[in-house]
Design an enzyme around this catalytic site. Structure first.
Site, short mmCIF file in Angstrom:
data_model
loop_
_atom_site.label_atom_id
_atom_site.label_comp_id
_atom_site.label_asym_id
_atom_site.label_seq_id
_atom_site.Cartn_x
_atom_site.Cartn_y
_atom_site.Cartn_z
CD GLU A 49 -7.34 3.69 0.43
OE1 GLU A 49 -7.14 2.50 0.69
OE2 GLU A 49 -7.32 4.59 1.30
CB CYS A 99 -8.85 6.61 3.70
SG CYS A 99 -9.69 5.85 5.10
CD GLU A 125 -3.76 8.52 11.94
OE1 GLU A 125 -3.78 7.32 11.67
OE2 GLU A 125 -3.12 8.99 12.91
CG ASN A 182 -2.97 7.50 6.23
OD1 ASN A 182 -1.93 7.42 5.58
ND2 ASN A 182 -3.05 7.06 7.48
CB CYS A 186 -11.67 3.83 0.57
SG CYS A 186 -10.92 5.09 1.62
#
Length: 160
Positions: free
Chosen positions: A74, A72, A63, A61, A112
């Site tokens: 995924e 994210c 941010e 991930n 996701c």
């Protein structure tokens, strides 16, 4: 009225009980989590995708101070597959949240899951999902549809 039921099938086990391929994939997801950029939430997640040719693609991930601008783990990994590995199908996906201890398992977010559903639909084959925490607890589902049985796909866009 027509009542229907959905039955979910998944297995819970400890990492030490998993086959070597699954153990290796979870370890790759854990390593990916260590490369997460999560200065705000401190919630580090890693993903590792095993492709049909044996390649493993990872993501963590990322941010951003402007929260919607992050991504994210995924989706970082999935979009790499779409960009770098055109034509390869995803056999397995391991998602690790190493700082979560005990028996709690963290599922992917809805966004996701929707992206996973798109890839699963495009490849027309199951994607086994392994969720892992820092205590070695795993939840293994035979397909992403376990988590999103009513996903929106390109079939819903057809006017036929």
């Amino acid at each position: 009225m027509n009542k229907k039921e959905i039955h979910l099938h998944y297995t819970t086990l400890h990492l030490t009980e998993a086959d070597r391929e699954t153990q290796d994939l979870v370890q790759e997801a854990q390593r990916a989590a260590s490369r997460a950029h999560a200065p705000y939430s401190k919630f580090k997640v890693g993903a590792a995708l095993l492709l049909s040719d044996g390649t493993i693609i990872t993501g963590s991930n990322q941010e951003n101070a402007a929260y919607p601008s992050g991504l994210c783990a995924e989706r970082v990994a999935l979009f790499q597959v779409g960009h770098l590995c055109n034509g390869q199908s995803i056999r397995k996906a391991a998602i690790a949240v190493p700082h979560v201890m005990g028996e709690q398992i963290i599922p992917p977010c809805g966004a996701c899951l929707q992206v996973f559903a798109e890839y699963r639909n495009a490849q027309d084959s199951e994607i086994q999902v392994i969720l892992a925490n820092g205590s070695g607890h795993l939840l293994v589902a035979p397909d992403i549809s376990t988590f999103l049985p009513f996903s929106f796909t390109n079939k819903h866009l057809s006017s036929d």
